[in-house]
Motif scaffolding. Structure first.
Motif, PDB file in Angstrom:
ATOM      1  N   MET A 129     -45.418   2.298  11.795  1.00  0.00           N
ATOM      2  CA  MET A 129     -45.523   2.598  10.396  1.00  0.00           C
ATOM      3  C   MET A 129     -46.983   2.543   9.985  1.00  0.00           C
ATOM      4  N   ASP A 130     -47.611   3.675   9.870  1.00  0.00           N
ATOM      5  CA  ASP A 130     -49.004   3.720   9.462  1.00  0.00           C
ATOM      6  C   ASP A 130     -49.099   3.756   7.952  1.00  0.00           C
ATOM      7  N   THR A 131     -50.040   3.010   7.423  1.00  0.00           N
ATOM      8  CA  THR A 131     -50.314   3.001   6.000  1.00  0.00           C
ATOM      9  C   THR A 131     -51.681   3.620   5.792  1.00  0.00           C
ATOM     10  N   VAL A 132     -51.768   4.507   4.846  1.00  0.00           N
ATOM     11  CA  VAL A 132     -53.041   5.120   4.513  1.00  0.00           C
ATOM     12  C   VAL A 132     -53.353   4.803   3.063  1.00  0.00           C
ATOM     13  N   VAL A 133     -54.499   4.162   2.815  1.00  0.00           N
ATOM     14  CA  VAL A 133     -54.980   3.925   1.463  1.00  0.00           C
ATOM     15  C   VAL A 133     -56.355   4.552   1.382  1.00  0.00           C
ATOM     16  N   ALA A 134     -56.514   5.479   0.465  1.00  0.00           N
ATOM     17  CA  ALA A 134     -57.800   6.137   0.273  1.00  0.00           C
ATOM     18  C   ALA A 134     -58.275   5.847  -1.138  1.00  0.00           C
ATOM     19  N   SER A 135     -59.463   5.242  -1.248  1.00  0.00           N
ATOM     20  CA  SER A 135     -59.967   4.911  -2.577  1.00  0.00           C
ATOM     21  C   SER A 135     -61.381   5.431  -2.783  1.00  0.00           C
ATOM     22  N   CYS A 136     -61.714   6.496  -2.087  1.00  0.00           N
ATOM     23  CA  CYS A 136     -63.067   7.032  -2.175  1.00  0.00           C
ATOM     24  C   CYS A 136     -63.297   7.824  -3.459  1.00  0.00           C
ATOM     25  N   GLY A 137     -62.258   8.061  -4.202  1.00  0.00           N
ATOM     26  CA  GLY A 137     -62.401   8.805  -5.448  1.00  0.00           C
ATOM     27  C   GLY A 137     -61.338   8.388  -6.424  1.00  0.00           C
ATOM     28  N   CYS A 138     -61.116   9.247  -7.358  1.00  0.00           N
ATOM     29  CA  CYS A 138     -60.099   8.974  -8.360  1.00  0.00           C
ATOM     30  C   CYS A 138     -59.035  10.034  -8.219  1.00  0.00           C
ATOM     31  N   PRO A 139     -57.835   9.734  -8.058  1.00  0.00           N
ATOM     32  CA  PRO A 139     -57.211   8.414  -7.984  1.00  0.00           C
ATOM     33  C   PRO A 139     -57.186   7.856  -6.563  1.00  0.00           C
ATOM     34  N   ALA A 140     -56.917   6.552  -6.469  1.00  0.00           N
ATOM     35  CA  ALA A 140     -56.662   5.935  -5.166  1.00  0.00           C
ATOM     36  C   ALA A 140     -55.256   6.339  -4.746  1.00  0.00           C
ATOM     37  N   THR A 141     -55.054   6.582  -3.460  1.00  0.00           N
ATOM     38  CA  THR A 141     -53.743   7.012  -3.001  1.00  0.00           C
ATOM     39  C   THR A 141     -53.267   6.161  -1.832  1.00  0.00           C
ATOM     40  N   LEU A 142     -51.954   6.071  -1.733  1.00  0.00           N
ATOM     41  CA  LEU A 142     -51.288   5.368  -0.650  1.00  0.00           C
ATOM     42  C   LEU A 142     -50.195   6.287  -0.142  1.00  0.00           C
ATOM     43  N   HIS A 143     -50.108   6.428   1.165  1.00  0.00           N
ATOM     44  CA  HIS A 143     -48.974   7.143   1.754  1.00  0.00           C
ATOM     45  C   HIS A 143     -48.461   6.311   2.917  1.00  0.00           C
ATOM     46  N   LEU A 144     -47.150   6.092   2.928  1.00  0.00           N
ATOM     47  CA  LEU A 144     -46.550   5.204   3.902  1.00  0.00           C
ATOM     48  C   LEU A 144     -45.194   5.743   4.333  1.00  0.00           C
ATOM     49  N   GLN A 145     -45.030   5.946   5.639  1.00  0.00           N
ATOM     50  CA  GLN A 145     -43.712   6.247   6.193  1.00  0.00           C
ATOM     51  C   GLN A 145     -42.959   4.923   6.229  1.00  0.00           C
ATOM     52  N   LEU A 146     -41.718   4.922   5.786  1.00  0.00           N
ATOM     53  CA  LEU A 146     -40.953   3.684   5.686  1.00  0.00           C
ATOM     54  C   LEU A 146     -39.909   3.578   6.783  1.00  0.00           C
ATOM     55  N   PRO A 147     -39.663   2.357   7.253  1.00  0.00           N
ATOM     56  CA  PRO A 147     -38.614   2.179   8.250  1.00  0.00           C
ATOM     57  C   PRO A 147     -37.245   2.353   7.607  1.00  0.00           C
ATOM     58  N   PRO A 148     -36.249   2.744   8.372  1.00  0.00           N
ATOM     59  CA  PRO A 148     -34.900   2.828   7.811  1.00  0.00           C
ATOM     60  C   PRO A 148     -34.338   1.420   7.602  1.00  0.00           C
ATOM     61  N   GLY A 149     -33.400   1.305   6.690  1.00  0.00           N
ATOM     62  CA  GLY A 149     -32.679   0.056   6.531  1.00  0.00           C
ATOM     63  C   GLY A 149     -33.302  -0.930   5.573  1.00  0.00           C
ATOM     64  N   ALA A 150     -32.819  -2.152   5.694  1.00  0.00           N
ATOM     65  CA  ALA A 150     -33.114  -3.204   4.722  1.00  0.00           C
ATOM     66  C   ALA A 150     -34.589  -3.593   4.647  1.00  0.00           C
TER      67      ALA A 150
END
Length: 138
Positions: free
Chosen positions: A1-22
C-alpha cells in the motif's frame, strides 16, 4: 500500500490504495492524520478532527457496501478539503453489501454524520466503479 503525499503547491494531495476489509478505514485514518500533521498550517485542529472522521466514515461505507478495489484521494488547501473514496462497484444505491463483510451493530448514520459536520456529498461514476466525494470548508 503506497501512500503519496505531495505538498509542493496548492493544494496538498494524498492518494492511497486501500486494503480490502476491516483494516481499510484504520489505514485511511492513519494516512489522513499523517497528512494533516505535515500540513498543519492549512487546517485548524477542529477541522482536522472532522476530516479524519469523514475519511473513516466514507471508507467504512465503501468496504461495507461496495466491491473493491478501494482508494482514497484527498485534496487539502487552506479553508477547504475534498475527500474522494473510490470503489469498484457501479451500484449507486449504497445498499449492496458484498460477501464476507457484515455490520456488527446498528448503522446507517455515517452519511448523516458527514453532513452534520458541514460537508457536501457527491457521488459520481468512474470507468471502473464510483467515487463518493465529500467537500468540507472552514
Amino acid at each position: 500500500m503506497d501512500t503519496v503525499v505531495a505538498s509542493c503547491g496548492c493544494p496538498a494531495t494524498l492518494h492511497l490504495q486501500l486494503p480490502p476489509g476491516a483494516h481499510a478505514a484504520r489505514h485511511a485514518r492513519q494516512a489522513m492524520a499523517r497528512m494533516l500533521t505535515l500540513e498543519s498550517a492549512r487546517c485548524p485542529r477542529g477541522a482536522a478532527e472532522d476530516l479524519v472522521l469523514i475519511v473513516s466514515e466514507l471508507v467504512t461505507n465503501a468496504v461495507l457496501h461496495a466491491e473493491g478495489p478501494y482508494a482514497l484521494t484527498v485534496s487539502l488547501e487552506t479553508g477547504r478539503a475534498g475527500i474522494a473514496v473510490s470503489d469498484g462497484s457501479r451500484d449507486m444505491s449504497g445498499h449492496h453489501a458484498h460477501g464476507g463483510t457484515q455490520r456488527l451493530g446498528p448503522g446507517g448514520r455515517g452519511l448523516k454524520i458527514i453532513r452534520t459536520l458541514g460537508a457536501d456529498l457527491f457521488v459520481s461514476r468512474t470507468g471502473t466503479g464510483k467515487q463518493v466525494i465529500a467537500v468540507l470548508t472552514w
